[in-house]
Enzyme design. Structure first.
Site, PDB file in Angstrom:
ATOM      1  CB  THR A 273      -0.854   0.058   1.292  1.00  0.00           C
ATOM      2  OG1 THR A 273       0.051   0.195   2.403  1.00  0.00           O
ATOM      3  CG2 THR A 273      -1.722  -1.170   1.457  1.00  0.00           C
ATOM      4  CG  ASP A 274       1.075   6.004  -0.916  1.00  0.00           C
ATOM      5  OD1 ASP A 274       0.864   6.809  -1.824  1.00  0.00           O
ATOM      6  OD2 ASP A 274       1.976   6.155  -0.069  1.00  0.00           O
ATOM      7  CD1 TRP A 275       4.850   5.304   5.005  1.00  0.00           C
ATOM      8  CD2 TRP A 275       4.637   4.220   3.073  1.00  0.00           C
ATOM      9  NE1 TRP A 275       5.955   4.489   4.875  1.00  0.00           N
ATOM     10  CE2 TRP A 275       5.854   3.805   3.707  1.00  0.00           C
ATOM     11  CE3 TRP A 275       4.324   3.651   1.852  1.00  0.00           C
ATOM     12  CZ2 TRP A 275       6.727   2.859   3.163  1.00  0.00           C
ATOM     13  CZ3 TRP A 275       5.183   2.697   1.297  1.00  0.00           C
ATOM     14  CH2 TRP A 275       6.359   2.320   1.938  1.00  0.00           C
TER      15      TRP A 275
END
Ligand code: GLC
Length: 712
Positions: A273-275
């Site tokens: 995932t992105d953060w």
């Protein structure tokens, strides 16, 4: 002679793996047995990142952090010899803390390479791959396993705050540049992360925005670049984006992450995932999102509970765990690579300068460039003339050891800089140089605003020519504004008018330099300038590259990777882009903005469909200020008729002879269009006057059009 990169790769492959103890230990060929041996708790631990400790080590301390400032990690399972690996930004170079409290006698600067946009404007896949090799080498030598780039979302609208990190409005150019970058970085034995998958084309409310788009447009425009990157370069990882796609977060969108990315395109790697904070971890795992970054302990507990309650099939978790282990066994950490923490920054700086020069675009030149020998002194106007925007702010920032400034580069080329004008700007900048905020030390900071030029200063100025620099600092976390950003500010207009009036009255010329992170308005003022050069955000050596172009040391060969429209509202997506029309700051990601009376921005209709960039302007016959693919040279080229040959694998090879018919050595870009859209391209080597090169361009089977037309 084996070059450094090859030697590194050979050494890496031969490095002895982690010491073996008795009992089961992770190896490249025993992953199923390891998955079998893992407890449910350990499986859940492996798919959840190690948290913010590494990224925020500048605030929280370096204890237990292997690479301070690296964006994230995975969690170790020592019992089975599974190490934690290191993930670090970003697309323009390694972003880690440049100094460490625990290691005072060395520094950890990295090369700030030209950002994605200027690399794309080079149209030079070989050059981008070379930059990738250097960037990958720095990641390797700083102990990083995966470099979180390339950023490659399509430039749907010029006001997207992160366009500086991205390549183009065209998916073939984006995908080919990303593939070159991925090949380059991964040649060093470290991984990449093609991001942000997908349709993350704005920063406004990025964590909540629902991108609503028809499937054809999604596939042919917004996913096509990722498809090319996966099929041509197999990134070790892909990063799923913050936003939703047609109502479902991309991070839990099985159609996107499994059916399209893996089943259709053959992606063999891992999705992280992105953060993002915690959403629905079980749903993400079931969709094929293998790793949650930065990772929260509550996500581990949620997964264990969901499996125990039968809400998440353990076999789905096992699939993700398997992919994590398949990634880990490829990494330098697992192979026990003894990284030096001292990459060859000098050699990489030289490459950064060449790459920047390769992407600088000459937009206008009326008998002005290259600078004649008679030009002894140049007056540099504009704040960015003394504080170059070398890159963007946010996760894409790079902590470079230095940034060359334009006056320094001019002087190095034997050209004096007007001291009176320089003093005005440098005094202003000294006053503005506020104490670096901690966050800015991590994420970079914007340049100060322009000030109104004093008429007296112009009166006293005796330079032979003026360099008028328009600077724009773009960044993650917010979209750009229309006023004072896409449009010139009133002060910039007044200053440009004053400088061009004074210089033209004295029979002297004015060159405008666009040191920008994204497209700005040019039509209303370009007639005032004698020459216009756009050097984007060109990295730490960008100012030196600019002067190489101005002096003719390098013949400009950049071509626009996106369209410069006459008016922002000529762009179809302007009707559905949540810019902050009141011009209230740019950090509006986390603040919903009211956009022209519409309700708060929680979705974006991609109502324009395929009408993005030149696809629209060419189809609709709408004039533009500077078209996609445009760029001037100091020489001329001719091209032969196109020859095309069918290959046995279903691809088509297009051949054309390019001849330098001018008086200066230079490089030409050949673009192949089919059905009105870009299908392939290539850049010649540096051709001497009179020299010819046969350019061969392969069009992959899945990109074949019905008819070919070649333009450049
Ligand atoms: C950021 C960015 C992403 C980056 C990650 C780690 O929010 O969207 O590009 O790699 O977080 O810093």
């Amino acid at each position: 002679m084996l070059n450094l990169c090859t030697l590194t790769s050979l050494f890496l492959l031969s490095a002895t793996p982690l010491p073996r103890e008795d009992g089961l230990r992770l190896q490249e060929d025993n992953i199923p047995a390891i998955v079998q041996a893992l407890t449910l708790e350990e499986k859940a631990t492996l798919v959840v990142g190690g948290g913010f400790k590494s990224m925020l080590s500048g605030f929280l301390g370096e204890k237990g952090v292997r690479v301070p400032g690296a964006a994230g990690t995975t969690r170790a399972i020592p019992r089975l010899g599974i190490p934690s690996i290191v993930l670090s930004d970003g697309p323009a170079g390694v972003r880690i803390e440049p100094t460490r409290k625990r290691d005072k006698d060395k520094t950890f600067y990295a090369t700030a390479f030209p950002t994605g946009t200027i690399l794309a404007c080079s149209w030079n896949q070989e050059m981008v791959e070379q930059v990738g090799r250097a960037m990958g080498n720095e990641a390797l030598e700083y102990g990083i396993d995966v470099l979180l780039g390339p950023g490659m979302n399509l430039m749907r609208n010029p006001l997207c705050g992160r366009n500086f990190e991205y390549y183009s409005e065209d998916p073939v150019l984006s995908g080919r540049m990303a593939a070159a970058m991925i090949r380059g970085i991964q040649s060093q034995g470290v991984g990449t992360s093609a991001k942000h998958f997908a349709l993350n084309n704005q920063e406004t409310n990025r964590a909540g925005n629902d991108a609503r788009v028809d499937e054809t447009t999604a596939r042919e425009l917004y996913l096509k670049g990722f498809e090319i990157a996966v099929k041509e370069a197999q990134p070790w990882t892909v990063m799923s984006s913050y936003n939703k796609l047609n109502g479902e977060y991309t991070q839990s969108n099985r159609w996107l992450l499994t059916e399209v990315l893996r089943d259709e395109w053959g992606f063999e790697g891992l999705v992280m995932t992105d953060w993002t904070g915690r959403r629905n971890t079980g749903r993400q795992i079931a969709a094929g999102n293998d790793l949650m970054e930065p990772g929260l302990k509550s996500q581990i507990r949620e997964l264990v509970s969901q499996v125990k309650k039968g809400k998440l099939a353990e076999k789905d978790l096992d699939i993700c765990v398997t992919r994590i282990l398949e990634l880990i066994v490829k990494t330098p950490t697992f192979k026990g690579y003894a990284y030096s923490e001292s990459p060859d920054l000098q050699a990489h700086a030289k490459l950064a300068r060449e790459a920047a020069a390769d992407g600088i675009v000459l937009l206008k030149n009326e008998g002005t460039l290259p600078l004649p020998k008679t030009i002894q002194e140049v007056a540099v106007f504009g704040v960015a003339g003394y504080q170059t925007c070398i890159g963007g702010t946010g996760s894409g920032t790079v902590h470079a050891p230095y940034a060359i400034q334009i006056p320094q580069a001019l002087q190095a080329a034997g050209i004096r800089v007007s001291a009176s004008i320089q003093a005005i700007y440098e005094n202003y900048l000294q006053k503005k140089a506020r104490k670096k905020r901690k966050a800015s030390s991590m994420l970079g900071e914007a340049i100060p605003p322009e000030f109104a030029l004093d008429a007296q200063a112009l009166e006293e100025d005796r330079a032979d020519m003026a360099l008028f620099v328009i600077g724009r600092q773009a960044g993650e976390g917010g979209d750009r504004r229309l006023e004072d950003d896409f449009l010139l500010s009133d002060i910039e207009r007044k200053n440009l008018k004053a400088v061009t009036t004074a210089y033209h009255r004295a029979g002297k010329k004015v060159i405008v330099v666009l040191n920008i992170g994204g497209v700005i308005e040019t039509a209303s003022w370009k007639d005032l300038a004698d020459a216009i050069v756009v050097d984007w955000q060109p990295g730490q050596e960008g100012a030196a590259a600019l002067v190489d172009i101005l002096t003719g040391t390098v013949n400009p060969s950049g071509r626009l990777a996106m369209t410069f429209p006459i008016d922002y509202f000529d762009i179809p997506s302007s009707a559905n882009f949540p810019y902050d029309s009141q011009g209230k700051g740019s950090m509006n990601t986390f603040r919903k903005v009211r956009d022209r009376g519409r309700r708060n921005v929680d979705f974006t209709e991609y109502a324009e469909g395929m009408d993005v960039g030149y696809r629209y302007f060419n189809r609709a016959g709408v004039p533009v200020s500077y078209p996609f693919g445009f760029g001037l040279s100091y020489t001329e080229f001719t091209r032969s008729e196109i020859q095309q040959a069918e290959e046995s694998d279903g691809s088509v090879t297009v051949c054309v002879n390019v001849k330098n018919t001018g008086h200066a050595p230079g490089r030409e870009v050949v673009m192949v269009y089919g059905d009105g859209v870009l299908k392939g391209f290539a850049k010649t080597r540096r051709l001497e006057p009179g020299e010819t090169e046969t350019v061969r361009i392969r069009i992959a089977p899945y990109l074949r059009p019905r008819s070919f037309l070649m333009v450049s």
